[in-house]
Design a protein around this motif. Structure first.
Motif, PDB file in Angstrom:
ATOM      1  N   LYS A   5      -1.111 -12.831   2.185  1.00  0.00           N
ATOM      2  CA  LYS A   5      -0.414 -12.899   0.901  1.00  0.00           C
ATOM      3  C   LYS A   5       1.078 -12.794   1.201  1.00  0.00           C
ATOM      4  CE  LYS A   5       0.099 -10.390  -3.448  1.00  0.00           C
ATOM      5  NZ  LYS A   5      -0.305  -9.182  -4.193  1.00  0.00           N
ATOM      6  N   PRO A   9      -5.193  -9.292   4.727  1.00  0.00           N
ATOM      7  CA  PRO A   9      -6.347  -8.777   3.980  1.00  0.00           C
ATOM      8  C   PRO A   9      -6.779  -7.431   4.551  1.00  0.00           C
ATOM      9  CG  PRO A   9      -6.954 -10.703   5.291  1.00  0.00           C
ATOM     10  CD  PRO A   9      -5.483 -10.537   5.425  1.00  0.00           C
ATOM     11  N   HIS A  10      -7.525  -6.704   3.775  1.00  0.00           N
ATOM     12  CA  HIS A  10      -7.943  -5.349   4.159  1.00  0.00           C
ATOM     13  C   HIS A  10      -8.505  -5.304   5.578  1.00  0.00           C
ATOM     14  CE1 HIS A  10      -9.389  -1.299   3.824  1.00  0.00           C
ATOM     15  NE2 HIS A  10     -10.604  -1.692   4.130  1.00  0.00           N
ATOM     16  N   ASP A  11      -9.324  -6.270   5.946  1.00  0.00           N
ATOM     17  CA  ASP A  11      -9.918  -6.290   7.286  1.00  0.00           C
ATOM     18  C   ASP A  11      -9.175  -7.224   8.232  1.00  0.00           C
ATOM     19  OD1 ASP A  11     -10.613  -8.693   6.171  1.00  0.00           O
ATOM     20  OD2 ASP A  11     -12.647  -8.691   6.947  1.00  0.00           O
ATOM     21  N   GLY A  12      -8.038  -7.734   7.809  1.00  0.00           N
ATOM     22  CA  GLY A  12      -7.316  -8.742   8.575  1.00  0.00           C
ATOM     23  C   GLY A  12      -6.822  -8.297   9.929  1.00  0.00           C
ATOM     24  N   ALA A  71      -8.395  -5.754  11.629  1.00  0.00           N
ATOM     25  CA  ALA A  71      -9.513  -5.131  12.346  1.00  0.00           C
ATOM     26  C   ALA A  71     -10.185  -6.094  13.314  1.00  0.00           C
ATOM     27  CB  ALA A  71     -10.534  -4.595  11.341  1.00  0.00           C
ATOM     28  N   GLU A 114       1.295  -9.742   3.647  1.00  0.00           N
ATOM     29  CA  GLU A 114       0.254  -8.709   3.625  1.00  0.00           C
ATOM     30  C   GLU A 114      -1.029  -9.339   4.161  1.00  0.00           C
ATOM     31  OE1 GLU A 114      -0.347  -5.833   0.194  1.00  0.00           O
ATOM     32  OE2 GLU A 114      -1.944  -7.317  -0.139  1.00  0.00           O
TER      33      GLU A 114
END
Length: 109
Positions: free
Chosen positions: A35, A62-65, A67, A60
């Motif tokens: 994003k 993603p939440h798991d981007g 990991a 930004e």
């Protein structure tokens, strides 16, 4: 770029916006969707006698981007480093030119 490090990104194609170019480049080069958040700065520079402008944005993941490992399509390696470590790596000159602006942006935000 002669085996030198560079920040992710690339050229804007045709009439696409900076934001669309970032989304496309991150997906093409790393197989990750990001994003686009804020414009940090822009710098003019010359590369092989061509005047260019480098536009720098924060993104930004993603939440798991972060990991999972990136799927590299155009690069052989990537590294996450903090600002104090960047000068230990040989970066392209245009990226060195934005380093202080990026550091200041992230220290404030």
């Amino acid at each position: 770029m002669g085996n030198r490090w560079e920040f992710p990104g690339g050229k804007v194609d045709g009439t696409e916006s900076d934001e669309k170019a970032i989304l496309r480049e991150m997906h093409e080069e790393f197989d990750v969707d990001v994003k686009v958040l804020s414009k940090i700065c822009f710098k003019n520079f010359v590369n092989q006698d061509v005047n260019l402008t480098l536009h720098v944005y924060s993104v930004e993941f993603p939440h798991d981007g972060l990991a999972k490992p990136f799927k590299l399509t155009e690069h052989t390696e990537y590294k996450w480093v903090n600002f104090n470590e960047i000068r230990q790596h040989e970066f392209v000159d245009s990226d060195y030119s934005i380093l202080n602006d990026c550091r200041n942006f992230f220290e404030v935000n």
